[in-house]
Design a protein around this motif. Structure first.
Motif, PDB file in Angstrom:
ATOM      1  N   LYS A 478      43.859  38.319  25.074  1.00 56.41           N
ATOM      2  CA  LYS A 478      45.185  38.923  25.223  1.00 56.41           C
ATOM      3  C   LYS A 478      45.669  38.922  26.668  1.00 56.41           C
ATOM      4  N   ALA A 479      44.784  38.667  27.620  1.00 58.78           N
ATOM      5  CA  ALA A 479      45.130  38.763  29.033  1.00 58.78           C
ATOM      6  C   ALA A 479      45.976  37.566  29.468  1.00 58.78           C
ATOM      7  N   ASN A 480      46.708  37.766  30.557  1.00 64.32           N
ATOM      8  CA  ASN A 480      47.520  36.707  31.146  1.00 64.32           C
ATOM      9  C   ASN A 480      46.620  35.738  31.898  1.00 64.32           C
ATOM     10  N   CYS A 481      46.640  34.483  31.496  1.00 62.76           N
ATOM     11  CA  CYS A 481      45.736  33.473  32.082  1.00 62.76           C
ATOM     12  C   CYS A 481      45.972  33.312  33.577  1.00 62.76           C
ATOM     13  N   ALA A 482      47.240  33.285  33.992  1.00 56.43           N
ATOM     14  CA  ALA A 482      47.546  33.100  35.411  1.00 56.43           C
ATOM     15  C   ALA A 482      47.006  34.250  36.246  1.00 56.43           C
ATOM     16  N   LYS A 483      47.098  35.471  35.715  1.00 55.71           N
ATOM     17  CA  LYS A 483      46.591  36.629  36.449  1.00 55.71           C
ATOM     18  C   LYS A 483      45.071  36.611  36.523  1.00 55.71           C
ATOM     19  N   LEU A 484      44.424  36.163  35.449  1.00 56.26           N
ATOM     20  CA  LEU A 484      42.964  36.081  35.474  1.00 56.26           C
ATOM     21  C   LEU A 484      42.490  35.064  36.509  1.00 56.26           C
ATOM     22  N   LYS A 485      43.262  34.022  36.721  1.00 54.00           N
ATOM     23  CA  LYS A 485      42.893  33.046  37.742  1.00 54.00           C
ATOM     24  C   LYS A 485      42.950  33.657  39.132  1.00 54.00           C
ATOM     25  N   GLN A 486      43.873  34.576  39.334  1.00 49.87           N
ATOM     26  CA  GLN A 486      44.054  35.174  40.659  1.00 49.87           C
ATOM     27  C   GLN A 486      43.017  36.252  40.939  1.00 49.87           C
ATOM     28  N   GLY A 487      42.615  36.989  39.933  1.00 49.86           N
ATOM     29  CA  GLY A 487      41.648  38.057  40.164  1.00 49.86           C
ATOM     30  C   GLY A 487      41.263  38.743  38.869  1.00 49.86           C
ATOM     31  N   ILE A 488      40.066  39.283  38.844  1.00 50.11           N
ATOM     32  CA  ILE A 488      39.552  39.968  37.653  1.00 50.11           C
ATOM     33  C   ILE A 488      39.151  41.381  38.044  1.00 50.11           C
ATOM     34  N   ALA A 489      39.502  42.334  37.202  1.00 49.45           N
ATOM     35  CA  ALA A 489      39.024  43.712  37.358  1.00 49.45           C
ATOM     36  C   ALA A 489      38.478  44.160  36.007  1.00 49.45           C
TER      37      ALA A 489
END
Length: 815
Positions: A478-489
């Motif tokens: 469900k997460a945004n792929c582009a945001k996951l590329k930038q950083g993970i929390a």
């Protein structure tokens, strides 16, 4: 009174302001900064209210050109805040275009803020400012995205404006390109300027006017759009890709038979580039004694740039090539020599002097060709260019492989071209390829200071420890792929901790769960240490979804340089890389079968009566079935002549076809974060190193790359005891210690010197803590720090450390 007027102007209280100014003699009363009510009204408020307030002050006699103490006029302030309507009112009523005392102009402020609409107004009243904006593309101090934003807006106004912008940018790019081809110019500055302008050019080219009423189709159909007049792409039936440009609906970029005096500026630059490469190719083939001394001519140019103007290397042959360009650029013609000169240097010196410059222009040429193509398709013209100059380009790369990293990005985006240079790329050091991999993987991504702590609470991956595989699969999908590329929390449900250490633990746990037999995704190989996709994974109805998730996790881990605690068979690494498997790979799942295949290859089977056919019996959904290795395989006998094909097809069936759906699902997830063109930089052994790190922990390397703080030093007794304990505990306990402090059970490639922390490279660190009875060591995983109490003896230290490792290596708080 000044305060009241300024307050009303700031807040747009026009009616009250109108009443007040009727009773003041000077509406231009100043504050401490020399600002009048008109100054503040031009930079504040909503558009409609703001414009009304400005008109009120002007009607009341406000000085439209009055500067404040720094020389800023009302128009200056309107532009600094992107107040288009206000700027238009001021210009309509006679406002002068004036800089401040530092020379900063209203246009400078508009461009810095990306205010395209306000720039448009300025150009309407001062047309000369159009060329000023074009020249700004060469200013490295201006943010490129702001310039793009301004030019994008201007290009949307009309077809003629769009073409004017493209032509002007092309002229500036050509001027810079010819300067770059001259040794009298500064390479770094000129190279950066050229590529910056070309990037902006390509961005504007792709956008095009958006007005539906202009009657021109700016898509990839139609052949009358004037866009092809800016630079042309010849219709090429490439021998490599066999691409028919007509079938690609790109007829608008068809070849235009232009005369030299009507040639567009970029075509002149590409022509110079082509002639340079042809000349170098010719020199490479010549005998050294007969070669033209290009070097002496080039070196002579270095002293010709006395007035700061870059002189092209050679005069053009033939009339009308450049003189008709508004930029006044002269084309570089390396073959237009008055005659041969005596050779004084090897041709390789010419290459070393020109390779970087020519390679930068090649990169610009590639960018321009690519922006005319649909996404994912390489320009036939550029492929033809590379094939034509193949030998020279390989010579460049062999002499300086870093050229690949700096300029030849096209290699990654076109498999046909990549294959021509792959042997050169693979010969480069692993470390260099790793740097290139991550540089390109993260190119184009915005700089982030997230350090795995995103601002938006919704971006945190909230997972449950008791169902970590399923809950992680759900949140990642469900997460945004582009945001996951930038950083993970990551945060575990019911726990406070969040940071780099938690992320590393999450990857560690998931890598173990991926091969958990309960999910039936992977089976253990014959060596007992590596894993292979399970051909019977269909017993799990969600198996393909889970394989996709497994690919996402490994792709994310590689993207963020996180190690996974899992090792795959060599054949599976090959599948990830797109490398064909061979019969030797069968040994990982069935050593005896691999030996049989080897025996077939090593022996003459003509008279053995094996009666093998191109079909094999295999397990299909729980039942044994005869599966043909190729069409009609059941009736084709294996002979001495075709046995090699038989062995390869059997291998592909066992190692690929039997698990093809699983491989496809895995790669679908993996490629969401890692492009297939980038991962092919490595072989299967290097990929294992990238994903899983070094399998052994080198204690001496650990000691060498450890720092000490809060009072500890390397020679202290407690530190001596600590390392003696580390050397004597089991390998498994060393892994627990490493995980306890860093959150990861693996050492990255390159050893402990390359361990990552929350903000980049961070050495393993030991900090002193005052001792109290029964106090256990603690850690801060985000900074790789072990907080080690000052124990009174080695025995107590070992006891307390092992208790912490066996009882405290999982779970995090905000301690």
């Amino acid at each position: 009174m000044a305060a009241q007027i300024h307050w009303l102007a700031v807040n747009g209280r026009t009616e009250l302001l109108h009443d007040l100014v009727q009773h003041v003699s000077d509406v231009d009363v100043e504050d401490a900064m020399g600002q009048t009510a008109l100054h503040v009204a031009c930079q504040n408020g909503h558009k409609t209210v703001n414009s009304t307030t400005v008109q009120c002050l002007l009607d009341s006699g406000a000085d439209i050109n009055r500067p404040n103490v720094s020389g800023a006029t009302p128009l200056y302030f309107a532009c600094s805040h992107g107040q288009r309507d206000t700027a238009q009112i001021l210009l309509l009523r006679g406002a002068k275009y004036l800089p401040d005392k530092n020379g900063v102009t209203p246009l400078d402020l508009c461009v810095q803020g990306g205010y395209g609409e306000t720039c448009e107004v300025l150009i309407q009243y001062h047309p000369r400012l159009f060329q000023t904006i074009i020249q700004m593309t060469q200013n490295e101090d201006l943010r490129e995205n702001m310039l793009r934003q301004v030019l994008e807006h201007l290009s949307q106004q009309s077809e003629s404006q769009y073409l004017k912008i493209l032509t002007s940018l092309a002229e500036v790019a050509t001027t810079n390109g010819h300067k770059l081809l001259s040794l009298s110019s500064n390479y770094d500055a000129q190279m950066k300027s050229l590529l910056r302008i070309v990037r902006i050019f390509c961005h504007v080219f792709r956008i095009g006017p958006s007005s539906p009423s202009n009657g021109i189709d700016m898509g990839y159909n139609g052949n009358k759009t004037p866009r092809s007049q800016v630079f042309k792409v010849r219709k090429v039936y490439d021998v490599v890709r066999k691409i028919d440009v007509k079938e690609m609906n790109l007829t608008k970029h068809a070849f235009i038979n232009q005369k030299p005096h009507t040639q567009n500026p970029l075509e002149l630059l590409w022509h110079s580039l082509d002639e340079w490469l042809v000349l170098i190719a010719t020199e490479l083939m010549k005998n050294k004694k007969d070669s033209t001394d290009i070097t002496s001519i080039l070196l002579k140019q270095k002293g010709q740039d006395q007035d700061g103007t870059s002189i092209p290397p050679f005069e053009p042959s033939g009339p009308g090539s450049y003189e008709n360009l508004s930029t006044g650029t002269r084309e570089s013609k390396p073959d237009a020599l008055g005659g041969k000169q005596e050779a004084s240097a090897d041709c390789q010196d010419v290459i070393s002097m020109t390779a970087n410059r020519l390679s930068a222009v090649i990169q610009a040429f590639y960018m321009c060709c690519s922006c005319q193509m649909p996404p994912g398709m390489t320009s036939p013209r550029f492929i033809e260019f590379v094939c034509k100059h193949d030998e020279v380009l390989k010579c460049f790369v062999n002499r300086n492989p870093k050229i690949i990293f700096d300029h030849f990005h096209f290699l990654l985006e076109c498999p046909e071209l990549m294959s021509r240079f792959m042997h050169i790329i693979k010969a480069q050091p692993f470390k260099d390829r790793c740097e290139w991999f991550y540089e390109h993987l993260h190119s184009g991504q915005p700089d982030s200071d997230m350090v795995h702590r995103p601002v938006n609470e919704n971006d945190i991956l909230l997972v449950h420890r008791d169902s970590i595989f399923r809950s992680s699969c759900e949140v990642v999908s469900k997460a945004n792929c582009a945001k996951l590329k930038q950083g993970i929390a990551v945060r575990f449900h019911g726990e406070e901790g969040m940071g780099q250490g938690v992320v590393r633990e999450w990857f560690d746990i998931l890598s173990n769960e991926i091969v958990n037999p309960d999910y039936a995704l992977f089976t253990q190989s014959a060596d007992g240490t590596t894993f292979q996709p399970n051909s019977n994974s269909y017993v799990n109805p969600d198996h393909l979804n889970y394989f996709r998730f497994a690919g996402q996790i490994l792709g994310l881990a590689l993207n963020h340089r996180q190690l996974v605690n899992i090792y795959f068979t060599r054949s599976f690494y090959k599948h990830i890389l797109g490398i064909p498997v061979n019969y030797q790979d069968v040994a990982s799942i069935d050593p005896e079968y691999a030996k049989n295949l080897q025996w077939i290859l090593d022996n003459d089977i003509s008279d053995l009566g094996l009666e093998l056919t191109f079909s094999v019996e295999t397990d299909v959904f729980g039942a044994m079935e005869e599966v043909p290795l190729k069409p009609g395989g059941g009736s084709i006998l294996v002979t001495q002549n075709n046995k090699a094909e038989y062995v390869q097809l059997v291998t592909e069936l066992r190692m690929t076809r039997a698990i093809q759906p699983q491989i496809n699902a895995f790669l679908q997830g993996f490629h969401m974060f890692i492009p297939p063109s980038l991962i092919q930089l490595f072989d299967e052994y290097e990929l294992e190193l990238l994903l899983s790190g070094m399998p052994e922990i080198d204690v001496s390397d650990w000691i060498k790359n450890t720092e000490y703080t809060s009072g500890y030093e390397r020679e202290d007794p407690v530190i001596q005891w600590f390392w003696e304990v580390v050397e004597n505990i089991t390998p498994e306990e060393r892994v627990l210690l490493l995980q306890f402090v860093t959150g990861s059970s693996r050492v990255p490639h390159g050893g402990f010197a390359n361990i990552m922390g929350g903000s980049g490279l961070q050495n393993f660190t030991i900090a002193a803590v005052p001792y109290t009875p029964n106090l256990l060591p603690t850690s801060s995983t985000c900074i790789n720090m072990l907080k080690l109490p000052e124990y009174p003896s080695k025995e107590i230290l070992k006891d307390r450390l092992l208790v912490a490792l066996h009882c405290g290596s999982y779970g995090y708080t905000m301690a």
